[in-house]
Design an enzyme around this catalytic site. Sequence first.
Site, PDB file in Angstrom:
ATOM      1  N   TYR A  56      95.429  90.938  75.736  1.00  0.00           N
ATOM      2  CA  TYR A  56      96.185  89.683  75.762  1.00  0.00           C
ATOM      3  C   TYR A  56      95.646  88.719  74.714  1.00  0.00           C
ATOM      4  O   TYR A  56      96.406  88.106  73.961  1.00  0.00           O
ATOM      5  CB  TYR A  56      96.101  89.065  77.153  1.00  0.00           C
ATOM      6  N   SER A  85      97.864  81.011  73.292  1.00  0.00           N
ATOM      7  CA  SER A  85      97.007  80.796  74.455  1.00  0.00           C
ATOM      8  C   SER A  85      95.625  80.365  73.993  1.00  0.00           C
ATOM      9  O   SER A  85      95.207  80.703  72.871  1.00  0.00           O
ATOM     10  CB  SER A  85      96.893  82.084  75.279  1.00  0.00           C
TER      11      SER A  85
END
Length: 310
Positions: free
Chosen positions: A198, A185
């Site tokens: 995350y 990401s």
Amino acid sequence: MEESLEQFFVLVGLLVCLACLAKCVRFCKCVLLSFWKVLPRSFLQSMGQWAVVTGAGDGIGKAYSLELAKHGLNVVLISRTLEKLHVLAREIEQTTGSRVKVIQADFTRDDIYESIREELQGLEIGILVNNVGMLPNLLPGRFLSVPGEIQSLVHCNVTSVVKMTQLVLKPMEARRRGLILNISSGVALCPWPLYTLYSASKAFVCTFSKALQAEYRAKGIIIQVLTPYAVSTPMTKYLNTNMVTKRADEFVKESLNYVTIGDDTCGCLAHEVLAGFLSLIPAWAFYSCPFQRFLLTRYTDYLRQNAGIK
């Protein structure tokens, strides 16, 4: 002494110039590949007969499964929801003629990999897409407000990448060819406050992928990590698409043009531009209280409006 200092600063200046030149060359490659497909259609097929995609039931995983089947590969679909996998399998078989194998697995657990290994036995796996992942909450929030799914998130975002790579890498090494795409990401490119867990889990994927590529590049294996920003998927509550927020299918098609561009890529030109812009923000500003307030107010309002979150 003055002469030595002068030489030192000249050397530093040259290194900075070379680094900037390398970034410019990389960006130019991305621009070229986004408009001109130079990768032979047979390249992906040359990796092997089968592609394995984790998290294949929805979003980016589903898009990779369809696209790789269109390139002539048979596909192994792995995800938790069996009904979605069967629907996708029928779609792939009817539209592409490729063979499909379905494996049901819950990647929030760590006792699933022996069963997956048995299911993959005997298949010539040329491509692995480590796509499965969890985002605790689309809206930013402090670490202690994260739902009690920490171990599940670590299993899904971290353990899955390591274990699935371990399953397919040895046969790839023996054949001296293979492609592993690890979906990370954009928030892994630097620590993101308010997406702490995350961001950290996806940063592991980046570090693991780059180190592994250094180990196995000479074996003819391509290991690439992708660091996209916003893609409209169920995990992102189907954010409204725009110049930056991409549909899963358009992101996947563009990302496959970049499989030979280097060890890491954002996967699409728009996200490469965004990453370049964000890299210009000083660290002190990025980690400041005003920036966190911006995420908790303006950015949260944007997400609520564009993802239909109440």
